[in-house]
Design a protein around this motif. Structure first.
Motif, PDB file in Angstrom:
ATOM      1  N   LYS A  58       4.066  -1.067   6.872  1.00  0.00           N
ATOM      2  CA  LYS A  58       3.658  -0.851   5.477  1.00  0.00           C
ATOM      3  C   LYS A  58       4.827  -0.574   4.550  1.00  0.00           C
ATOM      4  O   LYS A  58       4.645  -0.533   3.334  1.00  0.00           O
ATOM      5  CB  LYS A  58       2.705   0.360   5.397  1.00  0.00           C
ATOM      6  CG  LYS A  58       1.295   0.094   5.849  1.00  0.00           C
ATOM      7  CD  LYS A  58       0.444   1.356   5.674  1.00  0.00           C
ATOM      8  CE  LYS A  58       0.427   1.920   4.273  1.00  0.00           C
ATOM      9  NZ  LYS A  58      -0.714   1.524   3.449  1.00  0.00           N
ATOM     10  N   ARG A  60       6.038   2.272   4.342  1.00  0.00           N
ATOM     11  CA  ARG A  60       5.524   3.499   3.736  1.00  0.00           C
ATOM     12  C   ARG A  60       6.533   4.617   3.968  1.00  0.00           C
ATOM     13  O   ARG A  60       7.016   4.795   5.084  1.00  0.00           O
ATOM     14  CB  ARG A  60       4.199   3.843   4.404  1.00  0.00           C
ATOM     15  CG  ARG A  60       3.508   5.106   3.909  1.00  0.00           C
ATOM     16  CD  ARG A  60       2.162   5.187   4.614  1.00  0.00           C
ATOM     17  NE  ARG A  60       1.411   6.380   4.362  1.00  0.00           N
ATOM     18  CZ  ARG A  60       0.193   6.379   3.797  1.00  0.00           C
ATOM     19  NH1 ARG A  60      -0.354   5.259   3.399  1.00  0.00           N
ATOM     20  NH2 ARG A  60      -0.472   7.491   3.641  1.00  0.00           N
ATOM     21  N   SER A 148      -4.634   2.627   4.652  1.00  0.00           N
ATOM     22  CA  SER A 148      -5.050   1.295   4.204  1.00  0.00           C
ATOM     23  C   SER A 148      -3.996   0.273   4.640  1.00  0.00           C
ATOM     24  O   SER A 148      -2.808   0.569   4.696  1.00  0.00           O
ATOM     25  CB  SER A 148      -5.236   1.294   2.695  1.00  0.00           C
ATOM     26  OG  SER A 148      -4.079   1.817   2.043  1.00  0.00           O
ATOM     27  N   ASN A 150      -2.224  -2.152   3.574  1.00  0.00           N
ATOM     28  CA  ASN A 150      -1.439  -2.853   2.554  1.00  0.00           C
ATOM     29  C   ASN A 150      -0.008  -2.350   2.613  1.00  0.00           C
ATOM     30  O   ASN A 150       0.241  -1.287   3.179  1.00  0.00           O
ATOM     31  CB  ASN A 150      -2.013  -2.550   1.166  1.00  0.00           C
ATOM     32  CG  ASN A 150      -2.224  -1.067   0.956  1.00  0.00           C
ATOM     33  OD1 ASN A 150      -3.242  -0.519   1.385  1.00  0.00           O
ATOM     34  ND2 ASN A 150      -1.255  -0.405   0.329  1.00  0.00           N
ATOM     35  N   SER A 156      -5.180  -1.953  -2.047  1.00  0.00           N
ATOM     36  CA  SER A 156      -5.784  -1.877  -0.716  1.00  0.00           C
ATOM     37  C   SER A 156      -6.570  -3.156  -0.406  1.00  0.00           C
ATOM     38  O   SER A 156      -7.201  -3.726  -1.286  1.00  0.00           O
ATOM     39  CB  SER A 156      -6.729  -0.682  -0.624  1.00  0.00           C
ATOM     40  OG  SER A 156      -6.012   0.522  -0.703  1.00  0.00           O
TER      41      SER A 156
HETATM   42 MG    MG Z   1      -3.422   3.396   0.809  1.00  0.00          MG
END
Ligand code: MG
Ligand code: TXA
Length: 329
Positions: A58, A60, A148, A150, A156
């Motif tokens: 991700k 992230r 999620s 994405n 999302s």
């Molecule tokens: Mg999210």
């Protein structure tokens, strides 16, 4: 890495999807799975290396904690410490809304790896109502961390094709069970001093929560506890503006405008237009929101204008996502 997409149309396909998912999860992989809210990217919550693959795929930041999805309510007390003053309310909310689109922020036990909670002393938990996700969890037999599916900061995914657009080549498997029911991420709440604090509005509405006590929206400062709640979320690549109504909007000269129309009756005078719900139904609007945003984002326009929806019930969650998308663009 090659990404396989497995459909679950027939019972045989579904069995195959469940078996393939469970095998990969046991091997420590991150796989994309349908939930009733949005598609999630799941990994064994007790395997830090597997969880790190979620962050990598991700892109992230590690400071943004993940939601832990439980196989059943009996897991709650192993993951979370709920014997404090807020325990009764937490249990009441869990009993009423699980399985379903409600995430509870609860003090955690030491069994949860730090990477999952980004070092916080609380953990986000929910039990999904999606039949395929639930079956995979039961068969896997332990909690799954799943944000999620994405890339960080993006819209999302509410369909398997959206996941592929975000993560193709980064994960081994996407389980395709069709479009998700709610279309918005779960409502996130924390319980503090006997009151319900909403960190992220979602399918379980303020009105529904009010039956259980005082409900307040978390202040922006409190939201910093959840870094993922920063306004720079749900971002389309195209600039987005939230307006009161499309009717009185006139496109700036020379700009190609994509319109996100709340309900029917708007003439086709934009370069692209999507309607959330011709009937003016907020549930339908929520289910369509992220797909419509993605389609407008892909339409090659200079600007997306999104019409406001009424801020009652699910409308609050829809407006929350639209405002974040606008703030990020
Ligand atoms: Mg999210
Ligand atoms: O519907 C959903 O909730 C979906 C599906 C896949 O379950 N998941 C989801 O996860 O939306 P994610 O990671 O995209 O959003 C979870 C949010 C993040 O903004 C994160 O910062 C917040 O939950 N969060 C996680 N743990 C937290 C904690 N201990 N305290 C406060 N916020 C937390």
């Amino acid at each position: 890495m090659k990404t396989e997409v497995v459909r679950c149309g027939s019972a045989t396909e579904r069995q195959r999807a469940v078996a393939a998912s469970v095998r990969l999860l046991q091997e420590g992989a991150a796989v994309a799975l349908p939930t009733e809210t949005v598609y999630g990217l799941a990994a064994d919550a007790f395997n830090s290396e597997a969880v790190l693959k979620i962050f990598e795929a991700k892109e992230r930041p590690r400071f943004d904690p993940l939601i832990v999805h439980l196989p059943g309510p009996d897991w709650l007390t192993r993951i979370a410490a709920i014997e404090d003053v807020n325990g009764a309310l937490i249990m009441a909310l869990a009993r009423r809304f699980w399985p379903g689109p409600l995430t509870l922020i609860i003090p955690r036990t030491s069994i949860v790896p730090d990477v999952v909670t980004a070092g916080l002393d609380t953990v986000a938990v929910r039990i999904s109502a999606h039949p395929v996700f639930a079956e995979i969890l039961r068969s896997f037999g332990g909690p799954l961390a799943a944000p999620s599916a994405n890339r960080f900061g993006r819209i999302s995914p509410t369909a398997a094709a959206h996941v592929a657009a975000e993560l193709d080549g980064r994960i081994p498997l996407i389980v395709d069970a069709g479009p998700t029911t709610h279309g918005l991420e779960s409502t996130i709440v924390a319980v503090q001093n006997g009151a319900i604090e909403v960190l992220r509005p979602g399918p379980i509405t303020m009105e529904q929560l009010r039956e259980f006590g005082d409900v307040r929206s978390a202040l922006p400062a409190a939201r910093l506890v959840a870094p993922g709640q920063l306004p720079s979320h749900y971002a389309p690549r195209t600039r987005l503006m939230v307006i009161d109504d499309l009717h009185s909007f006139h496109a700036p000269a020379g700009e190609q405008v994509g319109a996100l129309n709340w309900r029917g009756g708007e003439p086709e005078r934009f370069a692209a237009m999507r309607t959330l719900s011709a009937a003016g139904d907020l549930r339908e609007a929520a289910a369509n929101l992220f797909r419509c945003l993605r389609e407008l984002d892909d339409a090659g326009v200079d600007l997306i204008v999104a019409e406001s929806v009424p801020e009652t019930g699910l409308g609050s969650a829809i407006m929350d996502r639209l405002r974040r998308a606008a703030a990020a663009s």
